[in-house]
Design a protein around this motif. Structure first.
Motif, PDB file in Angstrom:
ATOM      1  N   GLU A 199     110.912 -16.113  -5.270  1.00 26.43           N
ATOM      2  CA  GLU A 199     109.729 -16.456  -4.491  1.00 26.43           C
ATOM      3  C   GLU A 199     108.481 -15.932  -5.193  1.00 26.43           C
ATOM      4  OE1 GLU A 199     110.019 -15.082  -0.515  1.00 26.43           O
ATOM      5  OE2 GLU A 199     112.016 -15.899  -0.232  1.00 26.43           O
ATOM      6  N   LYS A 200     107.394 -16.660  -5.034  1.00 24.31           N
ATOM      7  CA  LYS A 200     106.129 -16.223  -5.608  1.00 24.31           C
ATOM      8  C   LYS A 200     105.602 -15.043  -4.803  1.00 24.31           C
ATOM      9  CE  LYS A 200     104.784 -20.734  -7.303  1.00 24.31           C
ATOM     10  NZ  LYS A 200     103.777 -21.790  -7.257  1.00 24.31           N
ATOM     11  N   PRO A 201     104.926 -14.114  -5.455  1.00 27.46           N
ATOM     12  CA  PRO A 201     104.356 -12.989  -4.704  1.00 27.46           C
ATOM     13  C   PRO A 201     103.236 -13.477  -3.793  1.00 27.46           C
ATOM     14  CG  PRO A 201     103.637 -12.934  -6.986  1.00 27.46           C
ATOM     15  CD  PRO A 201     104.674 -14.022  -6.874  1.00 27.46           C
ATOM     16  N   VAL A 202     103.005 -12.766  -2.737  1.00 30.71           N
ATOM     17  CA  VAL A 202     101.951 -13.117  -1.780  1.00 30.71           C
ATOM     18  C   VAL A 202     100.600 -12.902  -2.449  1.00 30.71           C
ATOM     19  CG1 VAL A 202     100.926 -12.537   0.432  1.00 30.71           C
ATOM     20  CG2 VAL A 202     103.397 -12.487   0.150  1.00 30.71           C
ATOM     21  N   THR A 203      99.766 -13.941  -2.450  1.00 32.09           N
ATOM     22  CA  THR A 203      98.460 -13.830  -3.096  1.00 32.09           C
ATOM     23  C   THR A 203      97.314 -13.922  -2.095  1.00 32.09           C
ATOM     24  OG1 THR A 203      98.455 -16.197  -3.528  1.00 32.09           O
ATOM     25  CG2 THR A 203      99.258 -14.774  -5.278  1.00 32.09           C
ATOM     26  N   SER A 204      97.617 -13.961  -0.820  1.00 29.08           N
ATOM     27  CA  SER A 204      96.548 -14.018   0.163  1.00 29.08           C
ATOM     28  C   SER A 204      96.485 -12.705   0.927  1.00 29.08           C
ATOM     29  CB  SER A 204      96.775 -15.178   1.134  1.00 29.08           C
ATOM     30  OG  SER A 204      97.949 -14.975   1.870  1.00 29.08           O
ATOM     31  N   VAL A 205      95.296 -12.387   1.350  1.00 32.73           N
ATOM     32  CA  VAL A 205      95.086 -11.173   2.128  1.00 32.73           C
ATOM     33  C   VAL A 205      94.201 -11.515   3.310  1.00 32.73           C
ATOM     34  CG1 VAL A 205      95.329  -9.611   0.162  1.00 32.73           C
ATOM     35  CG2 VAL A 205      93.108 -10.533   0.707  1.00 32.73           C
ATOM     36  N   THR A 206      94.186 -10.660   4.274  1.00 38.99           N
ATOM     37  CA  THR A 206      93.293 -10.855   5.413  1.00 38.99           C
ATOM     38  C   THR A 206      92.209  -9.794   5.371  1.00 38.99           C
ATOM     39  OG1 THR A 206      94.686  -9.475   6.814  1.00 38.99           O
ATOM     40  CG2 THR A 206      95.110 -11.836   6.839  1.00 38.99           C
ATOM     41  N   GLY A 207      91.104 -10.093   5.988  1.00 37.07           N
ATOM     42  CA  GLY A 207      90.012  -9.139   6.012  1.00 37.07           C
ATOM     43  C   GLY A 207      88.704  -9.863   6.238  1.00 37.07           C
ATOM     44  N   TYR A 208      87.613  -9.226   5.917  1.00 32.77           N
ATOM     45  CA  TYR A 208      86.306  -9.837   6.066  1.00 32.77           C
ATOM     46  C   TYR A 208      85.405  -9.363   4.934  1.00 32.77           C
ATOM     47  CZ  TYR A 208      84.864  -5.361   8.044  1.00 32.77           C
ATOM     48  OH  TYR A 208      84.599  -4.041   8.227  1.00 32.77           O
ATOM     49  N   VAL A 209      84.364 -10.126   4.704  1.00 36.57           N
ATOM     50  CA  VAL A 209      83.387  -9.807   3.669  1.00 36.57           C
ATOM     51  C   VAL A 209      82.020  -9.718   4.323  1.00 36.57           C
ATOM     52  CG1 VAL A 209      82.301 -10.633   1.559  1.00 36.57           C
ATOM     53  CG2 VAL A 209      84.734 -11.030   1.931  1.00 36.57           C
ATOM     54  N   GLU A 210      81.294  -8.719   3.964  1.00 40.07           N
ATOM     55  CA  GLU A 210      79.942  -8.581   4.480  1.00 40.07           C
ATOM     56  C   GLU A 210      78.958  -8.991   3.400  1.00 40.07           C
ATOM     57  OE1 GLU A 210      79.068  -4.766   6.095  1.00 40.07           O
ATOM     58  OE2 GLU A 210      80.881  -4.721   7.302  1.00 40.07           O
ATOM     59  N   GLY A 211      77.890  -9.602   3.804  1.00 40.25           N
ATOM     60  CA  GLY A 211      76.860 -10.018   2.854  1.00 40.25           C
ATOM     61  C   GLY A 211      75.508 -10.026   3.511  1.00 40.25           C
ATOM     62  N   GLU A 212      74.514 -10.302   2.715  1.00 38.01           N
ATOM     63  CA  GLU A 212      73.155 -10.383   3.223  1.00 38.01           C
ATOM     64  C   GLU A 212      72.731 -11.842   3.252  1.00 38.01           C
ATOM     65  OE1 GLU A 212      70.440  -7.857   1.165  1.00 38.01           O
ATOM     66  OE2 GLU A 212      71.927  -6.266   0.997  1.00 38.01           O
ATOM     67  N   TRP A 213      72.103 -12.275   4.339  1.00 33.85           N
ATOM     68  CA  TRP A 213      71.603 -13.642   4.465  1.00 33.85           C
ATOM     69  C   TRP A 213      70.257 -13.741   3.780  1.00 33.85           C
ATOM     70  CZ3 TRP A 213      74.141 -17.750   6.383  1.00 33.85           C
ATOM     71  CH2 TRP A 213      75.295 -17.504   7.112  1.00 33.85           C
ATOM     72  N   ARG A 214      70.059 -14.853   3.109  1.00 31.94           N
ATOM     73  CA  ARG A 214      68.767 -15.167   2.511  1.00 31.94           C
ATOM     74  C   ARG A 214      68.366 -16.549   2.995  1.00 31.94           C
ATOM     75  NH1 ARG A 214      67.898 -10.353   1.631  1.00 31.94           N
ATOM     76  NH2 ARG A 214      68.532  -9.399  -0.296  1.00 31.94           N
ATOM     77  N   TYR A 215      67.144 -16.693   3.392  1.00 32.64           N
ATOM     78  CA  TYR A 215      66.648 -17.973   3.888  1.00 32.64           C
ATOM     79  C   TYR A 215      65.713 -18.585   2.852  1.00 32.64           C
ATOM     80  CZ  TYR A 215      68.606 -16.458   8.284  1.00 32.64           C
ATOM     81  OH  TYR A 215      69.473 -16.035   9.252  1.00 32.64           O
ATOM     82  N   LEU A 216      65.863 -19.889   2.653  1.00 35.79           N
ATOM     83  CA  LEU A 216      64.997 -20.622   1.731  1.00 35.79           C
ATOM     84  C   LEU A 216      64.061 -21.497   2.536  1.00 35.79           C
ATOM     85  CD1 LEU A 216      67.645 -21.838  -0.853  1.00 35.79           C
ATOM     86  CD2 LEU A 216      66.120 -19.883  -1.057  1.00 35.79           C
ATOM     87  N   ALA A 217      62.867 -21.672   2.041  1.00 36.21           N
ATOM     88  CA  ALA A 217      61.903 -22.548   2.708  1.00 36.21           C
ATOM     89  C   ALA A 217      61.059 -23.230   1.645  1.00 36.21           C
ATOM     90  CB  ALA A 217      61.020 -21.737   3.651  1.00 36.21           C
ATOM     91  N   ALA A 218      60.589 -24.414   1.969  1.00 35.65           N
ATOM     92  CA  ALA A 218      59.721 -25.169   1.070  1.00 35.65           C
ATOM     93  C   ALA A 218      58.288 -25.057   1.554  1.00 35.65           C
ATOM     94  CB  ALA A 218      60.162 -26.625   1.040  1.00 35.65           C
ATOM     95  N   PRO A 219      57.333 -25.099   0.638  1.00 32.21           N
ATOM     96  CA  PRO A 219      55.927 -25.025   1.054  1.00 32.21           C
ATOM     97  C   PRO A 219      55.432 -26.322   1.705  1.00 32.21           C
ATOM     98  CG  PRO A 219      56.081 -25.269  -1.317  1.00 32.21           C
ATOM     99  CD  PRO A 219      57.477 -25.100  -0.809  1.00 32.21           C
ATOM    100  N   ALA A 220      56.208 -27.395   1.565  1.00 27.73           N
ATOM    101  CA  ALA A 220      55.828 -28.683   2.159  1.00 27.73           C
ATOM    102  C   ALA A 220      57.018 -29.236   2.927  1.00 27.73           C
ATOM    103  CB  ALA A 220      55.409 -29.665   1.063  1.00 27.73           C
ATOM    104  N   SER A 221      56.757 -30.149   3.854  1.00 34.59           N
ATOM    105  CA  SER A 221      57.863 -30.748   4.604  1.00 34.59           C
ATOM    106  C   SER A 221      58.314 -32.033   3.924  1.00 34.59           C
ATOM    107  CB  SER A 221      57.430 -31.035   6.039  1.00 34.59           C
ATOM    108  OG  SER A 221      56.372 -31.982   6.025  1.00 34.59           O
ATOM    109  N   GLY A 222      59.529 -32.444   4.187  1.00 32.48           N
ATOM    110  CA  GLY A 222      60.066 -33.666   3.611  1.00 32.48           C
ATOM    111  C   GLY A 222      61.581 -33.686   3.730  1.00 32.48           C
ATOM    112  N   TRP A 223      62.188 -34.770   3.269  1.00 31.36           N
ATOM    113  CA  TRP A 223      63.640 -34.915   3.277  1.00 31.36           C
ATOM    114  C   TRP A 223      64.225 -34.334   1.995  1.00 31.36           C
ATOM    115  CZ3 TRP A 223      66.154 -36.440   7.497  1.00 31.36           C
ATOM    116  CH2 TRP A 223      65.436 -37.116   8.478  1.00 31.36           C
ATOM    117  N   VAL A 224      65.390 -33.699   2.112  1.00 34.30           N
ATOM    118  CA  VAL A 224      66.049 -33.172   0.922  1.00 34.30           C
ATOM    119  C   VAL A 224      66.571 -34.346   0.105  1.00 34.30           C
ATOM    120  CG1 VAL A 224      67.950 -31.765   0.048  1.00 34.30           C
ATOM    121  CG2 VAL A 224      66.666 -31.015   2.052  1.00 34.30           C
TER     122      VAL A 224
END
Length: 69
Positions: free
Chosen positions: A21-46
């Motif tokens: 059998e292949k060894p187990v390669t998955s783990v459980t847990g969580y990752v913490e990170g910092e959110w960053r928000y992007l904004a445009a100086p003008a409005s419009g469609w992406v």
């Protein structure tokens, strides 16, 4: 006779750990990170998205292009 049983038990013990059998390669847990928000100086469609989730950007890097028409 006693030596035979000791050898057999040792052999079975060593072989019981062998598996194809292949060894187990998955783990459980969580990752913490910092959110960053992007904004445009003008409005419009992406019009174009130049990054994917998880990409790292440098300051002033192009992340998306707007259709301002």
């Amino acid at each position: 006779m006693k030596r035979f049983f000791v050898v057999m038990i040792t052999g079975f013990s060593l072989l019981s750990g062998c598996t194809r059998e292949k060894p187990v390669t998955s783990v459980t847990g969580y990752v913490e990170g910092e959110w960053r928000y992007l904004a445009a100086p003008a409005s419009g469609w992406v019009e174009e998205l130049t990054v994917e989730e998880g990409d790292q950007l440098k300051t002033s890097a192009l992340a998306f292009r707007l259709d301002t028409d």
